[in-house]
Structure formats: structure tokens, C-alpha cells
Scaffold this motif. Structure first.
Motif, PDB file in Angstrom:
ATOM      1  N   PHE A  85      -5.739   5.399  -0.194  1.00  8.90           N
ATOM      2  CA  PHE A  85      -4.976   6.365   0.600  1.00  8.90           C
ATOM      3  C   PHE A  85      -4.411   7.481  -0.282  1.00  8.90           C
ATOM      4  CE2 PHE A  85      -3.829   3.408   4.392  1.00  8.90           C
ATOM      5  CZ  PHE A  85      -5.177   3.377   4.732  1.00  8.90           C
ATOM      6  N   ALA A  86      -4.091   7.146  -1.524  1.00 13.26           N
ATOM      7  CA  ALA A  86      -3.640   8.185  -2.456  1.00 13.26           C
ATOM      8  C   ALA A  86      -4.768   9.176  -2.725  1.00 13.26           C
ATOM      9  CB  ALA A  86      -3.172   7.555  -3.763  1.00 13.26           C
ATOM     10  N   ALA A  87      -6.001   8.670  -2.833  1.00  8.48           N
ATOM     11  CA  ALA A  87      -7.151   9.556  -3.044  1.00  8.48           C
ATOM     12  C   ALA A  87      -7.310  10.520  -1.874  1.00  8.48           C
ATOM     13  CB  ALA A  87      -8.429   8.727  -3.220  1.00  8.48           C
ATOM     14  N   ILE A  88      -7.120  10.014  -0.649  1.00  8.38           N
ATOM     15  CA  ILE A  88      -7.230  10.879   0.529  1.00  8.38           C
ATOM     16  C   ILE A  88      -6.078  11.875   0.571  1.00  8.38           C
ATOM     17  CG2 ILE A  88      -7.293  10.954   3.041  1.00  8.38           C
ATOM     18  CD1 ILE A  88      -8.479   8.149   3.021  1.00  8.38           C
ATOM     19  N   ALA A 141       0.827  -1.202   0.000  1.00  4.98           N
ATOM     20  CA  ALA A 141       0.000   0.000   0.000  1.00  4.98           C
ATOM     21  C   ALA A 141       0.867   1.260   0.000  1.00  4.98           C
ATOM     22  CB  ALA A 141      -0.932   0.005   1.203  1.00  4.98           C
ATOM     23  N   LEU A 142       1.960   1.211   0.753  1.00  2.00           N
ATOM     24  CA  LEU A 142       2.847   2.369   0.835  1.00  2.00           C
ATOM     25  C   LEU A 142       3.484   2.681  -0.517  1.00  2.00           C
ATOM     26  CD1 LEU A 142       4.253   4.546   2.519  1.00  2.00           C
ATOM     27  CD2 LEU A 142       6.009   2.850   3.110  1.00  2.00           C
ATOM     28  N   VAL A 143       3.894   1.632  -1.229  1.00  2.00           N
ATOM     29  CA  VAL A 143       4.517   1.833  -2.538  1.00  2.00           C
ATOM     30  C   VAL A 143       3.527   2.457  -3.520  1.00  2.00           C
ATOM     31  CG1 VAL A 143       5.454   0.652  -4.565  1.00  2.00           C
ATOM     32  CG2 VAL A 143       6.247   0.019  -2.278  1.00  2.00           C
ATOM     33  N   VAL A 144       2.293   1.933  -3.548  1.00  2.00           N
ATOM     34  CA  VAL A 144       1.270   2.494  -4.439  1.00  2.00           C
ATOM     35  C   VAL A 144       0.980   3.942  -4.074  1.00  2.00           C
ATOM     36  CG1 VAL A 144      -1.140   2.313  -5.184  1.00  2.00           C
ATOM     37  CG2 VAL A 144       0.229   0.234  -4.868  1.00  2.00           C
ATOM     38  N   PHE A 145       0.858   4.194  -2.775  1.00  2.00           N
ATOM     39  CA  PHE A 145       0.599   5.553  -2.297  1.00  2.00           C
ATOM     40  C   PHE A 145       1.703   6.521  -2.726  1.00  2.00           C
ATOM     41  CE2 PHE A 145       1.352   8.790   0.960  1.00  2.00           C
ATOM     42  CZ  PHE A 145       0.122   9.423   1.013  1.00  2.00           C
ATOM     43  N   VAL A 146       2.938   6.118  -2.520  1.00  2.00           N
ATOM     44  CA  VAL A 146       4.080   6.974  -2.851  1.00  2.00           C
ATOM     45  C   VAL A 146       4.146   7.236  -4.350  1.00  2.00           C
ATOM     46  CG1 VAL A 146       6.601   7.093  -2.898  1.00  2.00           C
ATOM     47  CG2 VAL A 146       5.422   6.373  -0.818  1.00  2.00           C
ATOM     48  N   LEU A 147       3.860   6.197  -5.165  1.00  2.00           N
ATOM     49  CA  LEU A 147       3.891   6.384  -6.616  1.00  2.00           C
ATOM     50  C   LEU A 147       2.891   7.447  -7.063  1.00  2.00           C
ATOM     51  CD1 LEU A 147       4.263   2.701  -7.904  1.00  2.00           C
ATOM     52  CD2 LEU A 147       5.976   4.524  -7.982  1.00  2.00           C
TER      53      LEU A 147
END
Length: 543
Positions: A347-350, A9-15
Motif C-alpha cells: 500500500f505504501a508503494a501505491i 499494515a496501517l503502521v507500516v504504510f504510515v511509516l
């Protein structure tokens, strides 16, 4: 519930986070103007945004981390009372349809960049203009702070935000990182950055919501089970207070609070400098009118988002945890029920949903400082390039103020941060909206009404304690003369209006001097393509 760092999840968020940051910097080349060193370009995107860009910009502006974090948290904690955000957006759009096109027209004719510019031109009052500008800056800081709190909640859930036992630097590191990212691309690209990023943000938000309202109930046994579980929680009597924890339907004693909170918030929504900035960036009057007609599509999204609070209860988020932070309910719900990769998307959306409005808010506050404090009082002969430079620097200082709000105030209920700003900004309604339709109000009366509303509202809110804080712990109190509990901001607004009306009658009877009005009747209905608009002065020449 997953523990530790969620690497996928962290990797997707950071990307996603890196991608929109790059977009933020590249936005400076999008529709690049001949003269980029101009506040009209940096602070309003050249006033060139069409219907869809404006729709995404205003959507990204209005539906923020407040939407994803604080509204479901309020529903999670209190039940029906948290749904006030749904009717207030429904009320707001027909209301602002009446006056925002008028504001766009007069601002385009006279080159106004901020609502305080309009007040200065309409009433010929530097003092009233300063009051509106200072209120806008003050109200914006807690709203930006709310966005930073949203980012922190996401990173805490991902396992990289530090914990309660971490030292202050580790614990608050996400806020400083968010500040750095915001500061960098806002300084570089101005309003074009959030306008471009808003396309990504809104697309992600809609995807996440649609998936959430279908997928999560399937995991939890359906909506029937979700509502039954929520009702069971809210019907449980708290042994300390002797009262239920909340309610599924607003009770008789809470109806005034619900109604005044919804109505008051609808009055405040388009008084915020960042929403006015989004409107003034539109390229035509009809663009504004069309957006007021299609923006209610976001209200459906808001209602679905609020249901996430009930889903968090059904999923057992925070159950049995003493002093549970309701702001973490939705992030933990996503982390617990979504696959890791989609948790990163959510989490990226938030996170992006916090960056976009925070950028617009800091730009709007910077415009206010530059136009209505720096140019008006400190350097009247400032060149457009100097205005733009000061605005860029001011946008950084506004974010520092927002950080101070986050670090210095209770974050248990982040919604109170936004409602405090709403209380303040609502006190500018009489001056701005009243001025768009009539010149009857006297400038001194408006200033006195503003002062009464600000003092009363701040004083009453300051005196409210909560389990987590001695001050600013809530937003409702007894309404004088009625005896019912209501939104303090709305009571302050009514007092503001009464003082403004009464004093206007007195001052007009005493023939007190009125300021010069530089606007004309036809300015309020001017459209792009007309001579008055096409030959409008640049903002630097407005005063």
C-alpha cells in the motif's frame, strides 16, 4: 478478506508515508542552487538530472496510481481490453525517441520551460501558446485527481477512509490529507522533491510486483487456475445485456477501439506537461536519448501489473457484491493474501506511487500558468523571484482543481479520468511535434485544428452515459466514415490534423501573415557543452 482497521499494515504504510514526506522537505537542500528563487530551479530542478535520476523521475512520473489501480481494474472488469496500456507504452518510446531530444535541445538553447514556450517561440503566436498552456493545465487536473483516488482506495481498504455511509468530510478526508502533504513539500522543494522520492517509490513498486506475481499465484493454485477462473467470469452472459461480461481475447467488434486507444494514448503520453517537465530537467540531450532506450523496462512491469486484475477475479474479490468498485480489487487482493506487514509495504508503494507523479504534475501545470499566462499576459516584466512565487501558489490551485474533479465526477472507473485528460492533451500534438520538424503549418490553422479536436472530443465524451454517471461515462464512440467503435480522442486528433493541413494550404495560398520564428535549424540538434547551450538565456528572458 480482512475487515476493520488493519493496524499492522496501517503502521507500516504510515511509516513509509512519513519517511517520503520528510524526504520531500529535505530535497530542497539536495543539489541546492545559488539562486533557488528561480523557476529554472524550482520547476526544472536546475536542469541538472543525469541518466539515473531522470530514469527514476520519468518512471515515477509515468507509472502512477493509474498503473496500480486503474489498469488492473480495467482488466478485472473487461478482460483483454484492459491490456491496451501495455502496447501503448511499447509504441510510445520509439516514437518519442524521434522528437524529445529535439525538444530538449531547442528548449535548452532558448531557455524554454514549458511546451507552450516552444510553441510561442516557434510560431510567434500568443494565442496558440495560450491554447497549449490551457490544455496542459486542464488535462493535468484529472490526472492528479486519479492519483488522489488511488490514495483513497488504499486508505479505504486499510479501514481508515470512511465508508459509503460516512459524512462527506470523513469519506473524503484522505483526499484532503493527500492535498496537504502534496501542497507542503511541493511548495517547499519543487521538482527536486519528487525526483528524490522517486528512488524509494520505484524500488518499492518493483519489490511488490515481483513478490505479487510469484507469491499470489502460489496462494491461488497457479496461473492456469487464475486464467480459467477469469475466462469463466468473462464467458458468463449478463442477463440484463444478453452479452458476456468481457473477453480473454479482443473480439472483432472491439479491435478498432483497442488499436485506436493504444495508438492514441501513445501519442498523448509525452504531450503531458509533467512528462515534458521530466525531460527538460535532464542535463543533456544524450541523457534524454538513453532514457528513451531504457524506460521500456517499465513496460514489463506494466504487463505484470495488469495480470493482477485476473488474480483478483480468481481470489473472489467483489464476487456477488452488487455495484462492486473495481478500483478496490487490487488493494483488497493485497490485503486478503499478503501478510499484514507486507500489505503495508504494498500500500505504501501505491500511495507513494500517487504522490510522486501528482507532485510533478502540479509543478508542470504551475510552470504553464506562470510562464504562459501570468508572464505572457498579466505581468511581462515579472522577475525570476516573482515567477517562482506565482508558480508555487499556482501549484496549490491546480491541486484544488484536481480535488474538484474527484469530488464532482464518478470514480467507479478512475481510468476515464486519465483518458479524458489524454483526449485533451493529444490535441496539442500537431502544434508541438509538427513544429519540431517543420515550420510549414500556419499558426491560425493549428489553432483552428486544436479547437475542432477539443470541441468534438469533449462533446462526444460528455454525451456518453454509464450506470454510475450521465456524462463522461466512457471514451469510445462510432468513428465517422468507418462505422467502427474507436477511441474518441484519436478521432478528435485526426480531425484536428485534417483541419490544420487544409487550412494551412488555404492560408498560405491567401498569403496570410505568419508569426516570427525565433528558432534556428541548428537549435534542434544542440548538445550540452556547445556554445549555443552554455550561453543560453535564462527562462525569464525567453520572450
Amino acid at each position: 478478506m480482512k475487515h476493520g482497521v488493519n493496524v499492522t499494515a496501517l503502521v507500516v504504510f504510515v511509516l513509509f508515508f512519513v519517511a517520503v514526506t520528510v524526504m520531500g522537505f529535505l530535497a530542497s537542500r539536495w543539489r541546492r542552487a545559488d539562486d533557488a528563487q528561480h523557476l529554472d530551479e524550482w520547476g526544472l530542478g536546475g536542469r541538472s538530472f543525469g541518466t539515473w535520476v531522470t530514469w527514476f523521475l520519468l518512471g515515477g512520473d509515468l507509472y502512477t496510481a493509474y498503473t496500480f489501480i486503474a489498469v488492473p481494474a480495467a482488466v478485472y472488469g473487461a478482460g483483454a481490453a484492459g491490456f491496451f496500456a501495455v502496447p501503448y507504452t511499447i509504441i510510445a518510446y520509439p516514437l518519442v525517441f524521434l522528437f524529445l531530444p529535439r525538444l530538449w535541445s531547442v528548449a535548452r538553447v532558448h531557455g524554454y520551460v514549458t511546451p507552450a514556450d516552444f510553441v510561442r517561440g516557434r510560431y510567434g503566436s500568443r494565442g496558440l501558446s495560450l491554447a497549449v498552456a490551457v490544455t496542459g493545465i486542464l488535462a493535468t487536473m484529472p490526472y492528479i485527481a486519479l492519483q488522489l483516488v488511488g490514495i483513497q482506495a488504499v486508505l479505504d481498504t486499510l479501514g481508515v477512509g470512511g465508508g459509503a455511509n460516512s459524512n462527506w468530510f470523513v469519506k473524503d478526508l484522505p483526499l484532503f490529507l493527500a492535498f496537504a502533504v502534496l501542497a507542503a513539500y511541493t511548495y517547499s522543494s519543487g521538482l527536486r522533491a519528487p525526483a528524490l522520492i522517486a528512488f524509494v517509490k520505484d524500488t518499492l513498486v518493483y519489490i511488490v510486483i515481483i513478490v505479487a506475481v510469484i507469491y499470489i499465484p502460489m496462494r491461488l493454485g497457479g496461473y492456469g487456475h487464475i486464467f480459467d477462473t477469469a475466462a469463466q467470469k468473462f464467458n458468463t452472459v449478463n442477463p440484463k445485456t444478453g452479452k458476456p461480461a468481457g473477453s480473454m481475447v479482443t473480439g472483432p467488434n472491439a479491435q478498432w477501439a483497442y488499436a485506436t486507444l493504444a495508438l492514441g494514448s501513445s501519442l498523448a503520453l509525452f504531450m503531458y506537461p509533467h512528462t515534458v517537465t521530466g525531460v527538460l530537467a535532464a542535463k543533456s540531450r544524450n541523457t534524454v536519448r538513453r532514457n528513451m532506450a531504457i524506460l521500456p523496462a517499465y513496460s514489463l512491469m506494466l504487463g505484470l501489473l495488469a495480470l493482477l486484475g485476473f488474480m483478483a477475479i480468481a481470489a473472489g474479490m467483489g464476487k456477488g457484491v452488487k455495484g462492486y468498485n473495481a478500483q478496490l480489487a487490487v488493494p483488497q487482493l493485497f490485503a486478503g493474501l499478503f501478510p499484514d506487514w507486507f500489505t503495508g509495504v504494498a500500500f505504501a508503494a501505491i500511495g507513494i506511487g500517487a504522490l510522486v507523479p501528482a507532485a510533478i504534475m502540479s509543478i508542470a501545470a504551475a510552470n504553464l500558468f506562470t510562464r504562459n499566462i501570468y508572464k505572457e499576459f498579466l505581468k511581462p516584466d515579472a522577475t525570476p523571484a516573482q515567477e517562482t512565487k506565482v508558480a508555487k501558489l499556482s501549484s496549490l490551485l491546480v491541486k484544488v482543481g484536481a480535488l474538484a474533479f474527484v469530488l464532482g465526477m464518478d470514480k467507479q472507473f478512475a481510468i476515464n479520468l486519465q483518458l479524458l485528460g489524454g483526449l485533451w492533451i493529444m490535441q496539442t500534438f500537431v502544434s508541438i511535434v509538427g513544429g519540431l520538424f517543420t515550420r510549414w503549418f500556419h499558426r491560425w490553422a493549428l489553432l483552428a485544428g486544436w479547437a475542432v479536436g477539443m470541441v468534438y472530443g469533449t462533446w462526444k465524451t460528455y454525451g456518453i452515459a454509464s450506470p454510475a454517471t450521465k456524462h463522461f461515462g466512457g471514451n469510445t464512440a462510432v468513428i465517422p466514415g468507418i462505422g467502427q467503435i474507436g477511441f474518441i480522442g484519436f478521432t478528435a486528433f485526426v480531425l484536428n490534423l485534417i483541419v490544420a493541413v487544409v487550412l494551412t494550404v488555404v492560408l498560405r495560398a491567401a498569403k496570410a501573415p505568419e508569426g516570427a520564428d525565433e528558432t534556428r535549424r541548428e537549435d534542434y540538434s544542440a548538445e550540452a557543452g556547445e556554445a549555443a547551450v552554455d550561453n543560453a538565456p535564462v527562462p525569464a528572458a525567453a520572450h
